[in-house]
Every structure is written in C-alpha cells, then in structure tokens.
Design a protein around this motif. Sequence first.
Motif, PDB file in Angstrom:
ATOM      1  N   GLU A 142       0.822  -1.216   0.000  1.00  0.00           N
ATOM      2  CA  GLU A 142       0.000   0.000   0.000  1.00  0.00           C
ATOM      3  C   GLU A 142       0.853   1.263   0.000  1.00  0.00           C
ATOM      4  O   GLU A 142       0.422   2.303  -0.490  1.00  0.00           O
ATOM      5  CB  GLU A 142      -0.940   0.001   1.212  1.00  0.00           C
ATOM      6  N   ALA A 143       2.081   1.150   0.524  1.00  0.00           N
ATOM      7  CA  ALA A 143       3.000   2.287   0.522  1.00  0.00           C
ATOM      8  C   ALA A 143       3.716   2.428  -0.826  1.00  0.00           C
ATOM      9  O   ALA A 143       4.552   3.317  -0.996  1.00  0.00           O
ATOM     10  CB  ALA A 143       4.020   2.138   1.651  1.00  0.00           C
ATOM     11  N   GLY A 144       3.389   1.543  -1.764  1.00  0.00           N
ATOM     12  CA  GLY A 144       3.931   1.669  -3.108  1.00  0.00           C
ATOM     13  C   GLY A 144       5.182   0.857  -3.394  1.00  0.00           C
ATOM     14  O   GLY A 144       5.855   1.086  -4.396  1.00  0.00           O
ATOM     15  N   HIS A 145       5.484  -0.095  -2.561  1.00  0.00           N
ATOM     16  CA  HIS A 145       6.670  -0.933  -2.753  1.00  0.00           C
ATOM     17  C   HIS A 145       6.243  -2.365  -3.070  1.00  0.00           C
ATOM     18  O   HIS A 145       5.260  -2.855  -2.533  1.00  0.00           O
ATOM     19  CB  HIS A 145       7.529  -0.947  -1.482  1.00  0.00           C
ATOM     20  N   GLU A 146       6.998  -3.019  -3.924  1.00  0.00           N
ATOM     21  CA  GLU A 146       6.763  -4.433  -4.188  1.00  0.00           C
ATOM     22  C   GLU A 146       7.963  -5.194  -3.630  1.00  0.00           C
ATOM     23  O   GLU A 146       9.038  -5.223  -4.230  1.00  0.00           O
ATOM     24  CB  GLU A 146       6.587  -4.718  -5.679  1.00  0.00           C
ATOM     25  N   PRO A 147       7.799  -5.784  -2.450  1.00  0.00           N
ATOM     26  CA  PRO A 147       8.930  -6.432  -1.798  1.00  0.00           C
ATOM     27  C   PRO A 147       9.262  -7.791  -2.402  1.00  0.00           C
ATOM     28  O   PRO A 147       8.414  -8.426  -3.039  1.00  0.00           O
ATOM     29  CB  PRO A 147       8.429  -6.615  -0.358  1.00  0.00           C
ATOM     30  N   GLN A 148      10.487  -8.211  -2.158  1.00  0.00           N
ATOM     31  CA  GLN A 148      10.843  -9.596  -2.426  1.00  0.00           C
ATOM     32  C   GLN A 148      10.256 -10.381  -1.258  1.00  0.00           C
ATOM     33  O   GLN A 148      10.478 -10.029  -0.093  1.00  0.00           O
ATOM     34  CB  GLN A 148      12.350  -9.777  -2.478  1.00  0.00           C
ATOM     35  N   VAL A 149       9.493 -11.402  -1.545  1.00  0.00           N
ATOM     36  CA  VAL A 149       8.845 -12.197  -0.500  1.00  0.00           C
ATOM     37  C   VAL A 149       9.547 -13.545  -0.411  1.00  0.00           C
ATOM     38  O   VAL A 149       9.665 -14.257  -1.409  1.00  0.00           O
ATOM     39  CB  VAL A 149       7.343 -12.390  -0.800  1.00  0.00           C
ATOM     40  N   VAL A 150      10.004 -13.862   0.792  1.00  0.00           N
ATOM     41  CA  VAL A 150      10.650 -15.145   1.047  1.00  0.00           C
ATOM     42  C   VAL A 150       9.739 -15.935   1.979  1.00  0.00           C
ATOM     43  O   VAL A 150       9.556 -15.556   3.135  1.00  0.00           O
ATOM     44  CB  VAL A 150      12.036 -14.964   1.709  1.00  0.00           C
ATOM     45  N   GLU A 151       9.128 -16.982   1.451  1.00  0.00           N
ATOM     46  CA  GLU A 151       8.333 -17.866   2.288  1.00  0.00           C
ATOM     47  C   GLU A 151       9.324 -18.799   2.990  1.00  0.00           C
ATOM     48  O   GLU A 151       9.673 -19.853   2.481  1.00  0.00           O
ATOM     49  CB  GLU A 151       7.297 -18.620   1.468  1.00  0.00           C
ATOM     50  N   TYR A 152       9.766 -18.352   4.165  1.00  0.00           N
ATOM     51  CA  TYR A 152      10.898 -18.985   4.831  1.00  0.00           C
ATOM     52  C   TYR A 152      10.620 -20.422   5.288  1.00  0.00           C
ATOM     53  O   TYR A 152      11.561 -21.168   5.552  1.00  0.00           O
ATOM     54  CB  TYR A 152      11.378 -18.128   6.006  1.00  0.00           C
ATOM     55  N   LEU A 153       9.354 -20.831   5.353  1.00  0.00           N
ATOM     56  CA  LEU A 153       9.086 -22.230   5.699  1.00  0.00           C
ATOM     57  C   LEU A 153       9.346 -23.141   4.504  1.00  0.00           C
ATOM     58  O   LEU A 153       9.715 -24.299   4.662  1.00  0.00           O
ATOM     59  CB  LEU A 153       7.648 -22.409   6.196  1.00  0.00           C
ATOM     60  N   LYS A 154       9.173 -22.593   3.289  1.00  0.00           N
ATOM     61  CA  LYS A 154       9.467 -23.349   2.065  1.00  0.00           C
ATOM     62  C   LYS A 154      10.927 -23.209   1.675  1.00  0.00           C
ATOM     63  O   LYS A 154      11.525 -24.140   1.144  1.00  0.00           O
ATOM     64  CB  LYS A 154       8.603 -22.843   0.902  1.00  0.00           C
ATOM     65  N   THR A 155      11.480 -22.015   1.884  1.00  0.00           N
ATOM     66  CA  THR A 155      12.857 -21.716   1.513  1.00  0.00           C
ATOM     67  C   THR A 155      13.556 -21.062   2.711  1.00  0.00           C
ATOM     68  O   THR A 155      13.663 -19.835   2.776  1.00  0.00           O
ATOM     69  CB  THR A 155      12.891 -20.753   0.302  1.00  0.00           C
ATOM     70  N   PRO A 156      13.994 -21.866   3.672  1.00  0.00           N
ATOM     71  CA  PRO A 156      14.621 -21.292   4.862  1.00  0.00           C
ATOM     72  C   PRO A 156      15.918 -20.560   4.512  1.00  0.00           C
ATOM     73  O   PRO A 156      16.608 -20.926   3.554  1.00  0.00           O
ATOM     74  CB  PRO A 156      14.923 -22.506   5.738  1.00  0.00           C
ATOM     75  N   PRO A 157      16.235 -19.531   5.285  1.00  0.00           N
ATOM     76  CA  PRO A 157      17.500 -18.827   5.046  1.00  0.00           C
ATOM     77  C   PRO A 157      18.675 -19.742   5.400  1.00  0.00           C
ATOM     78  O   PRO A 157      18.545 -20.653   6.231  1.00  0.00           O
ATOM     79  CB  PRO A 157      17.429 -17.627   5.995  1.00  0.00           C
ATOM     80  N   SER A 158      19.804 -19.473   4.782  1.00  0.00           N
ATOM     81  CA  SER A 158      21.023 -20.200   5.151  1.00  0.00           C
ATOM     82  C   SER A 158      21.427 -19.775   6.565  1.00  0.00           C
ATOM     83  O   SER A 158      20.943 -18.760   7.088  1.00  0.00           O
ATOM     84  CB  SER A 158      22.154 -19.859   4.177  1.00  0.00           C
ATOM     85  N   ARG A 159      22.298 -20.520   7.162  1.00  0.00           N
ATOM     86  CA  ARG A 159      22.774 -20.157   8.502  1.00  0.00           C
ATOM     87  C   ARG A 159      23.417 -18.778   8.484  1.00  0.00           C
ATOM     88  O   ARG A 159      23.167 -17.963   9.362  1.00  0.00           O
ATOM     89  CB  ARG A 159      23.746 -21.205   9.042  1.00  0.00           C
ATOM     90  N   ASP A 160      24.247 -18.505   7.472  1.00  0.00           N
ATOM     91  CA  ASP A 160      24.892 -17.189   7.377  1.00  0.00           C
ATOM     92  C   ASP A 160      23.852 -16.075   7.278  1.00  0.00           C
ATOM     93  O   ASP A 160      23.992 -15.035   7.927  1.00  0.00           O
ATOM     94  CB  ASP A 160      25.835 -17.128   6.163  1.00  0.00           C
ATOM     95  N   GLU A 194       1.878  -2.965  12.966  1.00  0.00           N
ATOM     96  CA  GLU A 194       1.984  -1.502  12.839  1.00  0.00           C
ATOM     97  C   GLU A 194       3.439  -1.021  12.881  1.00  0.00           C
ATOM     98  O   GLU A 194       3.728   0.080  12.407  1.00  0.00           O
ATOM     99  CB  GLU A 194       1.195  -0.808  13.955  1.00  0.00           C
ATOM    100  N   THR A 195       4.341  -1.819  13.440  1.00  0.00           N
ATOM    101  CA  THR A 195       5.728  -1.377  13.535  1.00  0.00           C
ATOM    102  C   THR A 195       6.417  -1.266  12.188  1.00  0.00           C
ATOM    103  O   THR A 195       7.457  -0.618  12.079  1.00  0.00           O
ATOM    104  CB  THR A 195       6.555  -2.299  14.458  1.00  0.00           C
ATOM    105  N   VAL A 196       5.823  -1.828  11.134  1.00  0.00           N
ATOM    106  CA  VAL A 196       6.397  -1.687   9.798  1.00  0.00           C
ATOM    107  C   VAL A 196       6.408  -0.224   9.364  1.00  0.00           C
ATOM    108  O   VAL A 196       7.246   0.185   8.555  1.00  0.00           O
ATOM    109  CB  VAL A 196       5.696  -2.590   8.766  1.00  0.00           C
ATOM    110  N   ALA A 197       5.525   0.591   9.915  1.00  0.00           N
ATOM    111  CA  ALA A 197       5.471   2.010   9.565  1.00  0.00           C
ATOM    112  C   ALA A 197       6.801   2.707   9.825  1.00  0.00           C
ATOM    113  O   ALA A 197       7.150   3.658   9.125  1.00  0.00           O
ATOM    114  CB  ALA A 197       4.352   2.701  10.342  1.00  0.00           C
ATOM    115  N   GLU A 198       7.576   2.223  10.796  1.00  0.00           N
ATOM    116  CA  GLU A 198       8.883   2.806  11.084  1.00  0.00           C
ATOM    117  C   GLU A 198       9.861   2.630   9.919  1.00  0.00           C
ATOM    118  O   GLU A 198      10.837   3.361   9.817  1.00  0.00           O
ATOM    119  CB  GLU A 198       9.475   2.165  12.342  1.00  0.00           C
ATOM    120  N   LEU A 199       9.593   1.664   9.059  1.00  0.00           N
ATOM    121  CA  LEU A 199      10.481   1.373   7.933  1.00  0.00           C
ATOM    122  C   LEU A 199      10.006   2.004   6.622  1.00  0.00           C
ATOM    123  O   LEU A 199      10.762   2.033   5.655  1.00  0.00           O
ATOM    124  CB  LEU A 199      10.614  -0.141   7.744  1.00  0.00           C
ATOM    125  N   LEU A 200       8.766   2.461   6.588  1.00  0.00           N
ATOM    126  CA  LEU A 200       8.190   2.972   5.332  1.00  0.00           C
ATOM    127  C   LEU A 200       8.537   4.431   5.093  1.00  0.00           C
ATOM    128  O   LEU A 200       8.736   5.207   5.943  1.00  0.00           O
ATOM    129  CB  LEU A 200       6.675   2.777   5.330  1.00  0.00           C
TER     130      LEU A 200
END
Length: 115
Positions: free
Chosen positions: A23-41, A109-115
Amino acid sequence: MQFTVYHNPKCGTSRNVLAAIREAGHEPQVVEYLKTPPSRDTLESLIAQAGEGARGLLRAKEPLAKELGLDDAGVTDAQIVDAMMAHPILINRPIVVTPNAVKLCRPSETVAELL
C-alpha cells in the motif's frame, strides 16, 4: 526502496505487514521462509542486524520452542540458531529487511517505522 519480507502466508500479522508495504507503493521480495529457509549465514546476519540476539527472532510462542527448552535462560544464541535451522517454524515473522534496517514487525503496525 528495496524491501525483503520473510513471510508466512498463514500468519495474519505477516499478511498485514506485506499489505502495508504494498500500500505504501513498494513491491517487496517475499521469502516464504518455511518453504525456503535462510542459510545459517543469512539467519545469523538477520539476527545481528536486528540487534536483539537470536532470542529476539525466536518464535517463543511456538510449542516446539518450549519442548526444546529454548525458553531456558542458559540457552545460547548458537543453540537457538541451531534449533531455527533444524526447525524454521521457530523463526518469528515477519522479518522485514531494508537497505537501512532489519526489523521483526510484530505487531504489524511497527512496519510504519520502515516505510
């Protein structure tokens, strides 16, 4: 601005954060971390950048966290990260990454701090 969201589509908070970013006009990269977990690093980097230690990104409400004893005061960050790597459901969400910050956006609501 670039956004990455570590997202669980079954989580209402995660869906709300994703909607707020869009809604703030950004299209984020979405990582479904349960399907594609992050590496340890990557996970260790997220933890370091969030600045709250591994416990800060632990999904403590997940019954498995208690089962594994991760709520004990003496559990180290390394032990928490080991558990998160073995069981990605233990990674709290949504984690939002921008070029300037990494933040666990709970409540949504805390995402507003990043927008």
